[in-house]
Design a protein around this motif. Structure first.
Motif, mmCIF file in Angstrom:
data_model
loop_
_atom_site.group_PDB
_atom_site.id
_atom_site.type_symbol
_atom_site.label_atom_id
_atom_site.label_comp_id
_atom_site.label_asym_id
_atom_site.label_seq_id
_atom_site.Cartn_x
_atom_site.Cartn_y
_atom_site.Cartn_z
ATOM 1 N N UNK A 159 -8.262 -58.936 -4.621
ATOM 2 C CA UNK A 159 -7.660 -58.058 -3.623
ATOM 3 C C UNK A 159 -7.931 -56.608 -4.033
ATOM 4 N N UNK A 160 -8.703 -55.834 -3.235
ATOM 5 C CA UNK A 160 -9.030 -54.459 -3.633
ATOM 6 C C UNK A 160 -7.808 -53.555 -3.719
ATOM 7 N N UNK A 161 -6.732 -53.940 -3.061
ATOM 8 C CA UNK A 161 -5.517 -53.130 -3.118
ATOM 9 C C UNK A 161 -4.687 -53.416 -4.358
ATOM 10 N N UNK A 162 -4.987 -54.478 -5.056
ATOM 11 C CA UNK A 162 -4.229 -54.842 -6.244
ATOM 12 C C UNK A 162 -5.082 -54.875 -7.501
ATOM 13 N N UNK A 163 -6.385 -54.788 -7.363
ATOM 14 C CA UNK A 163 -7.282 -54.886 -8.505
ATOM 15 C C UNK A 163 -7.467 -53.569 -9.234
ATOM 16 N N UNK A 202 -4.468 -46.635 -1.509
ATOM 17 C CA UNK A 202 -4.663 -48.082 -1.453
ATOM 18 C C UNK A 202 -6.013 -48.473 -0.880
ATOM 19 N N UNK A 203 -6.538 -47.697 0.044
ATOM 20 C CA UNK A 203 -7.836 -47.996 0.643
ATOM 21 C C UNK A 203 -9.004 -47.405 -0.138
ATOM 22 N N UNK A 204 -8.698 -46.634 -1.145
ATOM 23 C CA UNK A 204 -9.685 -45.950 -1.981
ATOM 24 C C UNK A 204 -10.565 -45.001 -1.168
#
Length: 139
Positions: A11-15, A90-92
């Motif tokens: 998950x890119x929002x948690x990694x 969160x979305x970077x």
């Protein structure tokens, strides 16, 4: 749950992988904040080169849309910004740069500490601006 035989992507929002996203124009928004006082100083844009230069040198770089070029904050104004901490949303696709301000302590090309030196106030005509930081930084 049954094994599908495929590795699931994290998950890119948690990694912890830093994978910044830039818009179609190649830019992402960066908000500069005084690391000591917590004041919002300015909003600017970074492209991949500005982000890399900032992370490599510890001096904040931006992309100037008006000059269409890489810009190290303080080169002409003396109002340098040394990176203390960078955060990403969160979305970077947006950054917070907590900075140590050098030079005269300002960040705005008008000579003020912050670019946000006026408040928008509603009035009978719609809206007007009122100064909340009327004085320019000493220098």
């Amino acid at each position: 749950m049954a094994d599908s035989g495929r590795d699931e992507l994290p998950d890119p929002e948690e990694g912890s992988a830093f994978q910044p996203k830039f818009g179609a124009d190649g830019l992402a928004t960066c908000v500069a904040i005084d690391a000591e006082r917590g004041d919002v100083l300015m909003v600017a844009h970074m492209n991949a080169a500005a982000l890399q230069a900032t992370l490599t040198t510890g001096l904040v770089h931006y992309w100037s849309r008006s000059r269409a070029g890489l810009w190290r904050k303080g080169d002409t104004s003396g109002q340098t910004q040394r990176l203390v901490e960078m955060r990403v949303d969160c979305d970077q696709d947006a950054f917070l740069a907590f900075v140590e301000v050098g030079g005269d302590g300002g960040a705005c090309h008008t000579g003020r500490r912050s670019c946000f030196y006026r408040r928008v106030e509603a009035d009978e005509a719609g809206a007007r601006l009122a100064f909340v930081e009327p004085n320019k930084t000493p220098g």
